[in-house]
Write an enzyme that holds these catalytic residues in place. Sequence first.
Site, mmCIF file in Angstrom:
data_model
loop_
_atom_site.group_PDB
_atom_site.id
_atom_site.type_symbol
_atom_site.label_atom_id
_atom_site.label_comp_id
_atom_site.label_asym_id
_atom_site.label_seq_id
_atom_site.Cartn_x
_atom_site.Cartn_y
_atom_site.Cartn_z
ATOM 1 N N LYS A 1 -15.521 -105.364 -8.522
ATOM 2 C CA LYS A 1 -14.798 -104.690 -9.607
ATOM 3 C C LYS A 1 -15.828 -103.982 -10.488
ATOM 4 O O LYS A 1 -16.932 -104.507 -10.704
ATOM 5 C CB LYS A 1 -14.028 -105.730 -10.438
ATOM 6 N N ASP B 1 -4.419 -97.232 -5.414
ATOM 7 C CA ASP B 1 -3.768 -98.545 -5.371
ATOM 8 C C ASP B 1 -2.560 -98.495 -6.312
ATOM 9 O O ASP B 1 -1.442 -98.164 -5.897
ATOM 10 C CB ASP B 1 -4.796 -99.616 -5.786
ATOM 11 N N LYS C 1 0.162 -102.656 -0.894
ATOM 12 C CA LYS C 1 0.567 -104.024 -1.260
ATOM 13 C C LYS C 1 2.093 -104.052 -1.223
ATOM 14 O O LYS C 1 2.739 -103.296 -1.959
ATOM 15 C CB LYS C 1 0.104 -104.365 -2.678
ATOM 16 N N GLY D 1 -4.398 -107.343 -2.064
ATOM 17 C CA GLY D 1 -3.903 -108.690 -2.336
ATOM 18 C C GLY D 1 -3.447 -108.834 -3.777
ATOM 19 O O GLY D 1 -3.925 -108.115 -4.660
HETATM 20 MG MG MG Z 1 -7.090 -102.472 -6.721
#
Ligand code: MG
Length: 305
Positions: free
Chosen positions: A98, A173, A197, A225
């Site tokens: 991250k 994302d 996702k 995830g």
């Molecule tokens: Mg992400």
Amino acid sequence: MLQDFLIPSLLGQDVKDAADFQRRAESIRGHHLAKAGVEMAIWDWLGKREGKSLRQLLGGIREQVDVGVSVGLQASPEVLVKTVGEYLSQGYGRIKIKIKPGRDVGDAKAVRRAFPDIRLQVDANSAYTLDTAESLLPLDALNLLLIEQPLFEDDIWEHHYLQEKFRTPICLDESIITPRHARAALEMKSCKIINIKAGRVAGISQAVAIHDLCRERGIPVWCGGMLETGIGRASNLALASLPGFVLPADISASDRYYKKDITHERFTLNPDSTITVPDGPGLGVTVDDSSLREFSRAQLTLKNK
Ligand code: MG
């Protein structure tokens, strides 16, 4: 949320399959996680009825799925390198770190210097604007698999400007919450990779639709995830067995997050950085009732009038 909106409007209806469920739930805005949960239960029931695993129902081609681990921000680049080293020694073959302003290029460089050959990617979780994201340009020299979600989730068009400047693929994302967003992002050339996702996009069927669209256009996808329990982990593994999921998934072994899970089955990492896709009917996992009771915070009984 679930009890307020989703269930009362669907209770008493005969739902044939996931597509039928999506059609009936279409008029209910949002609530993607709740919809994904109900759809997952429908897939489990369909699989059990037909004696097929979710992987077979979806047309998955892999019995093992290539996986990686996602590492949160650490106290310092030195601690980060040590943490990454520990995951590598556990057998994870792909590392995601991250990043945020001030903890980005330096952190990524430190990891790359310590581990020159690993598959490495970064995730910004929308921590940048179009202006501040320019500071990430040195990442292009680090041979990263991708830079995930640098800008806000509704900045699909702005990501297009960024992708033009970076050699490293931008991966979206949080921006992609329906197949329509995926189509728009690809048409705007806002990314070269999509993280899928099922929870974020309102269900497995929607995740498959995004996979199919990307596959048609030669865009790689991978499975993200959301701290799933054994149930969601099983579902993610089946999804990630589809042919377009060509990058390692953020599906770690159960012990990465949970000492105790709500399924009897626990997922472990194979020596080649893969996790085996369950092959029992439906999701292929069984609920540990005592564990479920232990972790339950509320209970609701629904009755068809
Ligand atoms: Mg992400």
